[in-house]
Design a protein around this motif. Sequence first.
Motif, PDB file in Angstrom:
ATOM      1  N   PRO A   1     -54.485 -62.748  47.126  1.00  0.00           N
ATOM      2  CA  PRO A   1     -55.014 -61.584  47.854  1.00  0.00           C
ATOM      3  C   PRO A   1     -54.170 -60.313  47.623  1.00  0.00           C
ATOM      4  O   PRO A   1     -54.712 -59.207  47.588  1.00  0.00           O
ATOM      5  N   TRP A   2     -52.873 -60.491  47.438  1.00  0.00           N
ATOM      6  CA  TRP A   2     -52.001 -59.317  47.213  1.00  0.00           C
ATOM      7  C   TRP A   2     -52.210 -58.755  45.819  1.00  0.00           C
ATOM      8  O   TRP A   2     -52.158 -57.543  45.622  1.00  0.00           O
ATOM      9  N   ASP A   3     -52.441 -59.650  44.871  1.00  0.00           N
ATOM     10  CA  ASP A   3     -52.728 -59.184  43.503  1.00  0.00           C
ATOM     11  C   ASP A   3     -53.998 -58.330  43.506  1.00  0.00           C
ATOM     12  O   ASP A   3     -54.072 -57.293  42.856  1.00  0.00           O
ATOM     13  N   ARG A   4     -54.954 -58.802  44.282  1.00  0.00           N
ATOM     14  CA  ARG A   4     -56.237 -58.099  44.351  1.00  0.00           C
ATOM     15  C   ARG A   4     -56.035 -56.703  44.962  1.00  0.00           C
ATOM     16  O   ARG A   4     -56.484 -55.695  44.410  1.00  0.00           O
ATOM     17  N   ALA A   5     -55.317 -56.653  46.065  1.00  0.00           N
ATOM     18  CA  ALA A   5     -55.081 -55.363  46.750  1.00  0.00           C
ATOM     19  C   ALA A   5     -54.269 -54.425  45.854  1.00  0.00           C
ATOM     20  O   ALA A   5     -54.561 -53.231  45.741  1.00  0.00           O
ATOM     21  N   LEU A   6     -53.258 -55.010  45.208  1.00  0.00           N
ATOM     22  CA  LEU A   6     -52.396 -54.183  44.357  1.00  0.00           C
ATOM     23  C   LEU A   6     -53.176 -53.652  43.156  1.00  0.00           C
ATOM     24  O   LEU A   6     -53.048 -52.482  42.789  1.00  0.00           O
ATOM     25  N   ALA A   7     -53.994 -54.505  42.578  1.00  0.00           N
ATOM     26  CA  ALA A   7     -54.767 -54.086  41.399  1.00  0.00           C
ATOM     27  C   ALA A   7     -55.738 -52.963  41.767  1.00  0.00           C
ATOM     28  O   ALA A   7     -55.861 -51.977  41.039  1.00  0.00           O
ATOM     29  N   ASP A   8     -56.401 -53.090  42.918  1.00  0.00           N
ATOM     30  CA  ASP A   8     -57.339 -52.040  43.328  1.00  0.00           C
ATOM     31  C   ASP A   8     -56.610 -50.710  43.533  1.00  0.00           C
ATOM     32  O   ASP A   8     -57.062 -49.656  43.091  1.00  0.00           O
ATOM     33  N   ALA A   9     -55.453 -50.782  44.210  1.00  0.00           N
ATOM     34  CA  ALA A   9     -54.694 -49.554  44.468  1.00  0.00           C
ATOM     35  C   ALA A   9     -54.149 -48.979  43.161  1.00  0.00           C
ATOM     36  O   ALA A   9     -54.118 -47.759  42.970  1.00  0.00           O
ATOM     37  N   ALA A  10     -53.747 -49.866  42.248  1.00  0.00           N
ATOM     38  CA  ALA A  10     -53.185 -49.409  40.968  1.00  0.00           C
ATOM     39  C   ALA A  10     -54.239 -48.658  40.152  1.00  0.00           C
ATOM     40  O   ALA A  10     -53.947 -47.627  39.550  1.00  0.00           O
ATOM     41  N   VAL A  11     -55.449 -49.156  40.181  1.00  0.00           N
ATOM     42  CA  VAL A  11     -56.521 -48.495  39.428  1.00  0.00           C
ATOM     43  C   VAL A  11     -56.750 -47.090  39.990  1.00  0.00           C
ATOM     44  O   VAL A  11     -56.883 -46.113  39.242  1.00  0.00           O
ATOM     45  N   ALA A  12     -56.742 -46.978  41.309  1.00  0.00           N
ATOM     46  CA  ALA A  12     -56.968 -45.666  41.934  1.00  0.00           C
ATOM     47  C   ALA A  12     -55.820 -44.708  41.600  1.00  0.00           C
ATOM     48  O   ALA A  12     -56.052 -43.548  41.247  1.00  0.00           O
ATOM     49  N   LEU A  13     -54.586 -45.220  41.660  1.00  0.00           N
ATOM     50  CA  LEU A  13     -53.433 -44.341  41.399  1.00  0.00           C
ATOM     51  C   LEU A  13     -53.389 -43.925  39.924  1.00  0.00           C
ATOM     52  O   LEU A  13     -53.165 -42.761  39.595  1.00  0.00           O
TER      53      LEU A  13
END
Length: 387
Positions: A196-208
């Motif tokens: 779940p953290w990978d998922r959250a981090l990946a989504d935020a990383a794409v936005a940043l």
Amino acid sequence: MEGGDAPQDRSPRLAALRLRDLRTYEEADLELGPGLTVVSGPNGAGKTNLLEAAYVACTGRSFRAAGDRELVRRGRDAAHVAVEVERPGFGRATFTVGLVPGDRRRLRVDGAPVDGLLDHPSRPLLSVFLPDRLALVKGTPGLRRAHLDQVVLALRPAAAAVRRRYVDALRQRNALLGQLRAREVSPAAAATDLEPWDRALADAAVALTGARAEAVALLADPVAARAEELGLAGELSVEYRPRVAGDAEAFRAALAERRVGDLERGFTHAGPHRDELALRRDGRAIARFGSQGEQRLCLLALLLGEADALQAETGRRPVLLLDDVMSELDATRRERLVAVLRAGGQALVTVTEAAHVPHADDPGVGRVEVEPGHARALRVSTIAEVA
Ligand SMILES: Nc1ncnc2c1ncn2[C@@H]1O[C@H](COP(=O)(O)OP(=O)(O)OP(=O)(O)O)[C@@H](O)[C@H]1O
Ligand SMILES: [Mg+2]
């Protein structure tokens, strides 16, 4: 350059500055004009302190990360700095900052206490050149990333949430990695916990990554144009190099690929916290292949190009605070820099001798003379005619 046609109207500017017991200053009251102002005085007189005072008054903090004890004039208990900001169409607002060591900074706008100045709609954006800031060109990628994120925020204030989201997700994932490491959980079992953290981090990383890429796309042309205008030989390129490019799936794949290493070190290796903003001239890193003067020109081109992009995007051009900017520039480049600064926007430039600034005696150029303890305006600048 294009500065001439772009709308200047909405840029707040510094109209007056009042200092009491700040650093070298016992007292100073200055009126400032909209164009170029040359601040001159001998070493140690208080020129950098004056730019710092302007910064403190507009933001509530120092650009040197100085504490209040350092900012208050030796032997005094408190310092005060006030700036009158003029915002076309909105009249004037006065920002004041009271500094009492050991106490909270007292920030006011038009006499009313406020929690912060940074979000005030009349606050002038400031772009600062300090000799230390050459580290931005020469130093580690982390400095450029932090700077880029500042520019992203100035261009798109809503991006603050994007960055926060990434930083939070990264912190949480790193904390979990630390726990899994301590418990010596196998990589296969850890993968489930991390999912779940990978998922959250990946989504935020794409936005940043997207916000950074968008900002750099807006900067690249103006920065290159400013470099040419300032006389930097060759072609300057600003290029965003994300550590991981692509969509959320690509980020998750990159996280998975480094999972074993992440677990060993208790730290996330892949992601925007490892991105680079590459500054290159004719394809070579200016940090390694540029002369001192060229690195200076590169930093100036970056700051000026950012100002152009901000003006084009938001209608607001930052005020330039340029400390000791003429050093290491030859006569031609000084001439070019002054022409650029006179073509638009407000700029305060410090020098030991006014004679180091071409046309400093021109009636359109403002002059401030600094001597230990005081500063006085010899002449107030006006906006130069744009040819
Ligand atoms: N809190 C303070 N109280 C009194 N003096 C201070 C304080 N903080 C710094 N100073 C003095 O300020 C002086 C430096 O001022 P500043 O850096 O503005 O000089 P400058 O005009 O920019 O000089 P240079 O040309 O060398 O860059 C130093 O002499 C320092 O001792
Ligand atoms: Mg100085």
